[in-house]
Design an enzyme around this catalytic site. Structure first.
Site, PDB file in Angstrom:
ATOM      1  N   ASP A  96      -6.550   1.816   7.734  1.00  0.00           N
ATOM      2  CA  ASP A  96      -5.356   2.408   7.981  1.00  0.00           C
ATOM      3  C   ASP A  96      -5.553   4.163   8.402  1.00  0.00           C
ATOM      4  OD1 ASP A  96      -5.501   3.111   5.629  1.00  0.00           O
ATOM      5  OD2 ASP A  96      -4.403   1.878   4.284  1.00  0.00           O
ATOM      6  N   TYR A 101       5.996  -8.549   8.649  1.00  0.00           N
ATOM      7  CA  TYR A 101       5.765  -6.980   9.047  1.00  0.00           C
ATOM      8  C   TYR A 101       6.065  -6.970  10.481  1.00  0.00           C
ATOM      9  CZ  TYR A 101       3.275  -8.318   4.375  1.00  0.00           C
ATOM     10  OH  TYR A 101       2.793  -8.113   2.599  1.00  0.00           O
ATOM     11  N   ASP A 135       1.043  -1.342  -0.364  1.00  0.00           N
ATOM     12  CA  ASP A 135       0.342   0.173   0.089  1.00  0.00           C
ATOM     13  C   ASP A 135       0.693   2.089  -0.023  1.00  0.00           C
ATOM     14  OD1 ASP A 135      -2.238  -1.885  -0.014  1.00  0.00           O
ATOM     15  OD2 ASP A 135      -2.078  -1.810   2.653  1.00  0.00           O
ATOM     16  N   ARG A 194      -4.092  -5.152   7.597  1.00  0.00           N
ATOM     17  CA  ARG A 194      -4.802  -4.591   7.758  1.00  0.00           C
ATOM     18  C   ARG A 194      -6.148  -5.347   8.971  1.00  0.00           C
ATOM     19  NH1 ARG A 194      -6.569  -1.374   3.455  1.00  0.00           N
ATOM     20  NH2 ARG A 194      -5.621  -3.052   1.645  1.00  0.00           N
TER      21      ARG A 194
END
Length: 294
Positions: A81, A67, A39, A174
């Site tokens: 987000d 991550y 993203d 997310r």
């Protein structure tokens, strides 16, 4: 034309394809692509294939990824987000202990519904385009695997918890964060997301766009920062071939070998530490499907 893999440290506020656009300008090379879209607000490892290496992009899609991300509690957004519109707020901050205790429930294979603001296609259209147009739609749950999940740091005053997750292909961090918060009776969004592992590629293997551009401007060869191609295909068996066998492969001939592999296995053939071809193993025959000329 040069061929190989780079690991770019993607900066925030640009898309993964923006990285490709800038690299094409820097390197004066058109044939390239990236693996594993990030993203715009996310940073970290973005594998870039150049030249012949683009033939291998489809084989790195299944690599596990890891991550680091920060959950911002008390604020929910439509995109899950920091770039989205606020849907709601509250003052619930789960305790350090409750966070740690809930994490084992998310380990292993779980069912996950991808966010509506995602690149998934719904009847031929990207989900994020439908969401931005205000069209109501549903996304089916999918099975993903969470291989590791840890709390790295906790700050109750800032309503933040920094996490680490190692996940399978198709996992949305997310959504993972939002589901964890929901399980704790809270809401959150991500205000930080960084990819720190991509298969065997680590942060130390990356290079920034600015440094790469300086190298090119100084006349340095970028091949010295290329990744070792055999490390890219970390989940595909690797077999060495001789000069004679390499010649046969280049002519599209099959190689007769007895390998301890099930039929229809995908394998990579290497010569002098470089990938020469991708092949399928069937009935004692190695059948080249893609010749790679590095």
């Amino acid at each position: 034309m040069i061929s190989g893999f780079l690991a770019i440290d993607k900066p925030e506020k640009i898309s993964s394809f923006d990285v490709i656009r800038r690299l094409r300008r820097i390197l004066k090379i058109k044939k390239m692509g990236h693996g594993g879209t990030l993203d715009p607000f996310a940073t970290g490892i973005l594998p870039i294939a150049i030249g012949e290496a683009t033939k291998l992009l489809e084989f790195i899609a299944n690599n596990d990824k890891a991550y680091e991300f920060t959950m911002k509690f008390g604020v929910a957004t439509d995109t899950l987000d920091l770039e989205g519109s606020i849907l709601g707020t509250n003052t619930i901050m789960p305790s350090n202990e409750s966070l740690i205790n809930i994490l084992p429930q998310f380990l292993g294979k779980i069912s996950q519904i991808p966010p509506k603001y995602s690149a998934i296609k719904i009847n031929g259209q990207r989900a994020y385009d439908l969401a931005r147009s205000g069209i109501d739609f549903e996304i089916k749950a999918r099975e993903v695997e969470i291989l590791d999940l840890q709390l790295l740091s906790y700050d109750a005053e800032k309503f933040e918890a920094k996490m680490y997750a190692k996940v399978s292909k198709g996992t949305y961090i997310r959504t993972l964060a939002s589901d964890i918060a929901e399980k704790l009776g809270a809401i959150c969004h991500l205000n930080y997301l960084r990819r720190v592992e991509f298969g065997k590629i680590l942060e130390k293997d990356t290079i920034s766009l600015d440094i790469l551009e300086k190298m090119v401007n100084n006349g340095e060869h970028i091949t010295k920062v290329f990744l070792h191609t055999t490390n890219i295909l970390d989940d595909i068996p690797v077999f060495e071939v001789s000069v004679e066998e390499l010649g046969k492969i280049r002519q599209g001939q099959f190689l007769q070998k007895s390998l301890n592999l099930p039929d229809s296995s995908i394998i990579s053939l290497i010569h002098q530490e470089k990938i020469a071809a991708i092949a399928k193993y069937e009935s004692g025959l190695i059948k080249p499907t893609k010749n790679i000329i590095f």
